[in-house]
Design an enzyme around this catalytic site. Sequence first.
Site, short mmCIF file in Angstrom:
data_model
loop_
_atom_site.label_atom_id
_atom_site.label_comp_id
_atom_site.label_asym_id
_atom_site.label_seq_id
_atom_site.Cartn_x
_atom_site.Cartn_y
_atom_site.Cartn_z
CE LYS A 106 -2.48 16.89 -7.89
NZ LYS A 106 -3.70 16.13 -8.18
NE ARG A 140 -2.94 -2.32 -1.73
CZ ARG A 140 -2.94 -3.06 -0.62
NH1 ARG A 140 -2.33 -2.62 0.45
NH2 ARG A 140 -3.53 -4.23 -0.60
CD GLN A 185 -0.84 0.25 3.52
OE1 GLN A 185 0.30 0.63 3.28
NE2 GLN A 185 -1.12 -0.54 4.55
CE LYS A 188 -0.15 3.83 5.74
NZ LYS A 188 0.88 2.78 5.95
CB THR A 189 -0.63 5.37 12.11
OG1 THR A 189 -1.24 4.60 11.06
CG2 THR A 189 -1.64 5.58 13.23
CB ALA A 190 3.91 7.44 14.15
N GLY A 231 -5.38 5.35 -9.75
CA GLY A 231 -4.77 6.60 -10.20
C GLY A 231 -5.66 7.79 -9.91
CD GLU A 258 -3.69 -0.45 9.97
OE1 GLU A 258 -3.12 -1.38 9.37
OE2 GLU A 258 -3.28 0.72 9.95
#
Length: 530
Positions: free
Chosen positions: A449, A406, A382, A236-238, A409, A261
């Site tokens: 979504k 994670r 995440q 996801k970072t890439a 909701g 991060e």
Amino acid sequence: MEEFETGKQARRRTRPTHEPEIVSEFGKLPPQDTSLEDAVLGALMLEKDAYNNVCEILKPEAFYNPANQKIYEAIQSLAASGKPIDMLTVTDQLRSNKVLEEVGGAIRISELTGMVSSAANAEFHARIVAQKYLARELISYSSQVQQLAFDESIDVYDLMQEAEGKLFEISKNTLKRDVIPIENAVQDAIKKIEEAANRESGLSGLESGYHKLDRLTSGWQNSDLIIIAARPAMGKTAFVLSMAKNMAVDYNHPVAVFSLEMSSLQLVNRLISNVCSLEGEKIKSGQLTQPEWENLMTRTRSLSTAPLFIDDTPSLSIFELRTKARRLVREHGVQIIIIDYLQLMNATGMKFGSREQEVSTISRNLKQLAKELDIPIIALSQLNRSVETRSADDKLGKRPQLSDLRESGAIEQDADIVCFIHRPEYYTRSSEDAEGHNIKGVAEFIVAKHRSGATDTIKLHFVSKYARFENEGEQDLTSSVNTYESKMNAGGGADGPAPAPTAGIGDYPGGPMSPNEAWMPDAEDKGTPF
């Protein structure tokens, strides 16, 4: 006469007396106007629609006089129950609340209604009362911050974040946007449509550089909160760095990346690997061939001049992000913000019962920030471990779904678009799936979504050694150049490392070359620019 005076004295005793308190630090009265407060309350009991005009402006704490606070609370209770608001019903409600005598009795309510002749100016007066309340809140918080600043045991940076959090709470709870007529909204919508029609790409939002994704979303739209979620090692970072490179370098869109991060150096090394098609280990060790050095020095020029801004502040608070984001938009015209990643943020200065509540507050504030700045905000997130526990034979397999988000909701609720990154190759540890299809380097970008459009799964190509996502079917031309030149270079050998160049950036043998003038020899030794 004596009896009359006695009754008069008794009436005075029942009437509340609230003398403004002196603020000792400044030697002045707090901002207040009890006469206007009385006028507002009197107007609310005169006309039935008056409350509807001020209910979004005032709350009980806005009244400086404690008795007026209780009277307004009684009016609120009547309005919530759908009951009429007048002198008699308010008196009865105060009696039910057992505070009638505290506010001065029925006589006090009668006096309030006699102070005004109509409710024509109620809204104007209410706004003044609200402004006075806001000024008192600012004075109170600044006084608290001043006292805490003298305490040397308190970390000043924590104090700044807490102060910013409190100021944000004041502005969020006090400032309301007025409604706009549909005519204005329609004109704005038509203007956006015309802008999209005049663009060569035909998109109404910002291009990501991934063509199928852009067609699905029509580009990242202003005021949208986009969540991109994946399990660790999915890239996801890439992905967002590849996208940031596309937007900043290829389309010249100013992009801000907040990395909680990774350090700025790690991010830049990844971007260099992406742009120059150099493996990360080579960049770390510096063991590059002469053509690779030349490629590095040339292609990093386009990266170093790109409108890309990086902030690697660890444990960034939502309030600190808000301040920095406003400045980036104001001073640098940033058009999109990327956050890596949401769960590492905090909401310092506010108290929560659980981490889930804190994450909910963060996601809600990110959406509010996107609307305020009128730019898209992309936040990485995440996924929980339920993805790992599902069998590959299940109907869903290892593909993520919305319920895998994670900690909260509320993330799904607040986001306009929720996307997932899934690489089947990672789980199968094979270049083929169960049906024998080639999945080497295949990445699925799942739009699960989409509040204003369709959902779909888009195939991308992931080049792991360069940490880069590409459009499906794209060829790694730069890698071909590197391989060819590496073999043809007699000085450095086919694969041997060469020392770092001493020439200036982009100084190829025979003269300097711009980033867009790299050449790939063909069979006839003629150059073909790409």
